[in-house]
Design a protein around this motif. Structure first.
Motif, PDB file in Angstrom:
ATOM      1  N   GLN A  27       0.669  -1.112  -0.003  1.00 24.29           N
ATOM      2  CA  GLN A  27       0.012  -0.027  -0.076  1.00 24.29           C
ATOM      3  C   GLN A  27       0.840   1.366  -0.125  1.00 24.29           C
ATOM      4  N   ARG A  29       1.154   5.133  -1.358  1.00 21.22           N
ATOM      5  CA  ARG A  29       0.521   6.267  -2.081  1.00 21.22           C
ATOM      6  C   ARG A  29       1.506   7.411  -2.469  1.00 21.22           C
ATOM      7  N   LYS A  58       4.187   4.800   2.767  1.00 25.28           N
ATOM      8  CA  LYS A  58       3.943   3.601   3.430  1.00 25.28           C
ATOM      9  C   LYS A  58       3.820   3.331   4.512  1.00 25.28           C
ATOM     10  N   GLU A 183      -7.811  10.715   2.432  1.00 29.39           N
ATOM     11  CA  GLU A 183      -6.991   9.534   2.970  1.00 29.39           C
ATOM     12  C   GLU A 183      -5.564   9.781   2.611  1.00 29.39           C
ATOM     13  N   ILE A 184      -5.041  10.868   2.122  1.00 28.45           N
ATOM     14  CA  ILE A 184      -3.610  11.317   1.777  1.00 28.45           C
ATOM     15  C   ILE A 184      -3.184  11.919   3.085  1.00 28.45           C
ATOM     16  N   ARG A 230      -2.525  13.653  -6.612  1.00 28.00           N
ATOM     17  CA  ARG A 230      -2.422  12.199  -6.505  1.00 28.00           C
ATOM     18  C   ARG A 230      -1.702  11.674  -7.583  1.00 28.00           C
ATOM     19  N   SER A 232       0.381   8.200  -9.960  1.00 28.92           N
ATOM     20  CA  SER A 232       0.322   6.566  -9.992  1.00 28.92           C
ATOM     21  C   SER A 232       1.685   6.326  -9.948  1.00 28.92           C
TER      22      SER A 232
END
Length: 258
Positions: A27, A29, A58, A183-184, A230, A232
């Motif tokens: 997980q 981000r 992470k 959630e960031i 955000r 990728s």
């Protein structure tokens, strides 16, 4: 009856495997933090001066990825009585800073992931312009917005008219909120995020000059903004290995308490 029990068992096994996969999947981000100064002249020429920082999360680890640009070639050019130095063929590499959340210190790595130095994280965040103490302008009480625009189900834009005290003050301020980013683990303004039950991801300060009072640089409109997006992650394993290297290097450097 046997067929019914068979279906139940399959469903339970399917849920268990799916749940196990979700837990084992890394997980990570990532976001890109961008600060830009954009200006448009009376001639219609637009220029942008920007800086950016990549941040990855992470579990309880954080990684900052900073670009480092070096130019391979340069030349001098005469313009009237002025000598200009021009640079060509930029080569971009990166520096990485790894730490645990809320840790005072981290470790710096070069583009080849060679361990460099122990780093004071507070000083680093101030140096790259992402320290919370530098976000005061995003937390100002602007009163009631002059206009609220709902772009999507998650994204909302608020426009404020600013009372200018001096000529160079912004005449309008825009705030952009996105509920899908809550959630960031990053915030320009925790208080606004909580109030809006969303995430402030961009603030834009706009100054429009009157044609008769254009400043010396011939600028008609200027915009200063900060935002995060955000991103990728193409190769999560790279960052997983970097975190493992950080944990290993902490012990070697005698920094196991970091």
């Amino acid at each position: 009856m046997r067929f019914f029990f068979f279906i139940i068992i399959c469903l339970l096994l399917s849920f268990g495997c799916r749940n196990s996969f979700q837990k084992s999947r890394p997980q990570i981000r990532g976001i890109c933090l961008l600060t830009a100064d954009k200006s448009t002249t009376l001639d219609g020429i637009t220029s942008i001066d920007s800086t950016w920082v990549f941040k990855f999360f992470k579990d309880d680890h954080v990684i900052y990825k900073l670009p480092k640009i070096e130019y391979k070639d340069s030349r001098t050019k005469m313009r009237n009585d002025t000598i200009d130095l021009e640079f060509f063929n930029p080569d971009t590499t990166f520096r990485y800073f790894v730490a645990k959340n809320n840790s005072d210190f981290g470790i710096e790595y070069d583009n080849n992931l060679n361990r460099k130095n122990k780093v004071n994280m507070d000083s680093l965040l101030k140096e790259i312009g992402v320290h919370p103490s530098m976000f005061g302008a995003y937390k100002l009480d602007l009163g009631k917005p002059a206009k609220i625009e709902k772009q999507t189900t998650d994204i909302q834009i608020e426009k404020y008219l600013n009372k200018k005290l001096v000529e160079d003050d912004s005449d309008s301020i825009y705030r952009y909120f996105d509920k899908s980013l809550v959630e960031i683990n990053f915030s320009f303004s925790p208080s606004l995020d909580k109030e809006k039950n969303s995430k402030l991801f961009k603030t834009s300060f706009i100054h429009t000059y009157n044609d008769k009072k254009v400043n010396r640089k011939n600028i008609l409109r200027s915009e200063f903004y900060s935002e995060f997006k955000r991103i990728s992650i193409v190769d999560p394993s790279f960052y997983i290995s970097l975190i493992k290297k950080y944990e290993h290097d902490k012990k070697i450097m005698g920094l196991s308490k970091l």
